[in-house]
Scaffold this active site. Structure first.
Site, short mmCIF file in Angstrom:
data_model
loop_
_atom_site.label_atom_id
_atom_site.label_comp_id
_atom_site.label_asym_id
_atom_site.label_seq_id
_atom_site.Cartn_x
_atom_site.Cartn_y
_atom_site.Cartn_z
N GLY A 12 0.83 -1.20 0.00
CA GLY A 12 0.00 0.00 0.00
C GLY A 12 0.86 1.24 0.00
N GLY A 14 -0.27 4.52 -0.52
CA GLY A 14 -1.07 5.73 -0.42
C GLY A 14 -0.38 6.75 0.47
N LYS A 107 -6.53 -0.03 11.96
CA LYS A 107 -7.28 -0.19 13.20
C LYS A 107 -8.50 -1.10 13.04
CE LYS A 107 -7.76 3.89 12.08
NZ LYS A 107 -7.47 4.66 10.86
N VAL A 134 -3.70 3.57 16.30
CA VAL A 134 -4.43 4.33 17.32
C VAL A 134 -3.77 5.69 17.52
CG1 VAL A 134 -5.27 4.38 19.69
CG2 VAL A 134 -5.10 2.19 18.48
N GLY A 189 -9.86 18.07 2.52
CA GLY A 189 -9.23 16.77 2.61
C GLY A 189 -9.19 16.19 4.01
N LYS A 207 -10.49 2.18 17.44
CA LYS A 207 -9.32 2.52 18.26
C LYS A 207 -9.58 2.22 19.73
CE LYS A 207 -8.26 6.13 14.91
NZ LYS A 207 -8.34 7.57 14.60
#
Length: 430
Positions: A12, A14, A107, A134, A189, A207
């Site tokens: 990933g 991102g 999470k 968390v 955003g 969390k």
């Protein structure tokens, strides 16, 4: 310094995945000194290379994250795909089965499947670390598992979602309604196109479930948690809160008393005199009560590329140093199965806003219902309007059982002189 390089595979790429790769690239020398060995990315996986603002040409590229978890040469798999099911879960399972350490910021995955994954990690003799899952850059998991290991923790409460805290802060500062500020947060955003997980309290609940397990040594029990979001909080409520000496925050609260755990996520009135009330914008804060330290509070950025990547790299650093702790502080087989207190049994103070038609006897009827349900008023504010028109009446209560409060409001809501459903917000005094 050891000559053996700790190799990292990142699934990933991102915001957080890219931030993690860049942090490992930019701070390679400092990390090597602190770990006593070099830490280097050797493999990456993503759906596409388009839009990446860092060089991946020196890494093995995998289109399939699960295949990377099975066959790459890395010692540590970093899962930053997200989601509790699908590719993320299969990637982590594959990495653990292959005997690789796993670091994740996921999470939802830990909240729903943490026990099973921890059991697998223990069987394979590897770490499953999730500091970044968390409160982003706040080292709350490390604090509980390590720094507060000598304490019996009784309660944790906190602001664990920056999107909600930004929305509530902006509503108060600019006097705007929820829908307007949510749109603003999406444009900036801070909120997703579908913000449900944030504003409905689910993100905070994930969390909180993790913190409950780590702090109290109990099995994760997400399904029995009380979860309420901030959609119903109005600018009017925020104004009344200020007048009463409170600030509204979306809180996650977990506590353990007499063998019972209470886990709840909901908007709460927090006294202005408390540090938690002054945590604004996108910041997070976690307050921990322990028998030896009394109370500590940690504040920081709970999301974003750099703070979350920082937490990911902290977990990688522990693995590089040879530090290996049980996933939830104690072996998963020793986690207790304890009951969760029903929200109807919760005892607390309450803020209630009613829109009452301003006619003689209406408030007396309301007061009678509260009395009959053992609810005692602490204060009241009433605004003046034209006779016969709805008028806002705000009251706060002394401590009472939630079941009593809800029964009273159900009766009051049925009055023909109540112009709209009553609004209730819990008061969190400590």
């Amino acid at each position: 310094m050891s000559k053996e390089v700790l190799k990292i595979a990142v699934a990933g790429l991102g915001t957080v995945g890219g931030g993690t790769v860049k942090l490992l690239q930019n701070h390679a020398a400092e990390i090597a000194l602190r770990c006593g060995r070099a830490v280097e990315v050797s493999a990456v996986s993503a759906l596409s290379k388009k839009g990446l603002d860092f060089d991946v040409s020196g890494y093995a590229w995998y289109d399939d994250a699960v295949e990377m978890a099975k066959s790459c040469d890395a010692h540590v798999l970093v899962e930053l795909i997200g989601g509790s099911e699908g590719v993320a879960k299969k990637t982590v399972e594959a990495a653990l089965n292959a005997g690789r350490h796993v670091v994740t910021a996921n999470k939802a995955l830990i909240a729903h499947h943490g026990a099973a994954l921890a059991k697998l990690a223990e069987a394979k003799g590897v770490s499953l670390n999730y500091e970044a899952a968390v409160a982003g850059g706040i080292p709350v998991i490390k604090s509980i598992r390590e720094s507060l290991a000598g304490n019996s923790i009784t309660k944790i409460q906190g602001i664990m979602n920056g999107t909600c805290n930004y929305i509530l802060t902006t509503m108060r500062e600019e006097g705007l309604d929820f829908d307007v500020v949510l749109q603003d947060a999406q444009n900036l955003g801070y909120a997703e196109a579908d913000p449900s997980f944030d504003i409905d309290g689910v993100d905070t609940a994930h969390k909180l479930a993790i913190l409950t397990a780590v702090a109290f040594g109990v099995e994760i029990n997400f399904d029995d948690m009380y979860i309420e979001g901030i959609r119903h909080v109005s600018a009017t409520d925020i104004q009344f809160a200020e007048e009463l000496g409170y600030r509204i925050k979306l809180l996650g609260v977990t506590s353990r008393h007499n063998g019972v755990v209470e886990q709840r996520v909901h908007p709460a009135m927090v006294p202005l005199k408390t540090p938690l009330a002054r945590v604004e914008g996108v910041f997070n804060a976690v307050v921990i009560d322990g028998d030896e330290v009394d109370r500590i509070m940690q504040v920081g950025r709970g999301a974003g590329e750099r703070p979350t990547a920082s937490a990911v790299v902290a977990d990688i650093t522990d693995i590089a140093r040879g530090i290996q702790l049980p996933t939830f502080s104690i072996p998963v087989g020793d986690l207790e199965s304890v009951p969760t207190r029903s929200m109807s049994e919760h005892v607390g103070e309450y803020y209630v806003r009613l829109m009452l038609v301003d006619e003689p006897g209406v408030f007396a009827d309301v007061a009678a219902v509260l009395r009959d349900n053992d609810v005692s008023m602490a204060s009241m504010i009433q605004r003046e309007r034209e006779p016969g028109e709805p008028v806002p009446v705000v009251l706060t209560t002394h401590e009472t059982k939630e079941a009593n409060m809800m029964a009273a409001l159900a009766t009051i809501a049925a009055f023909d002189k109540v112009a709209e459903p009553p609004r209730l917000i819990r008061i969190e005094c400590a």
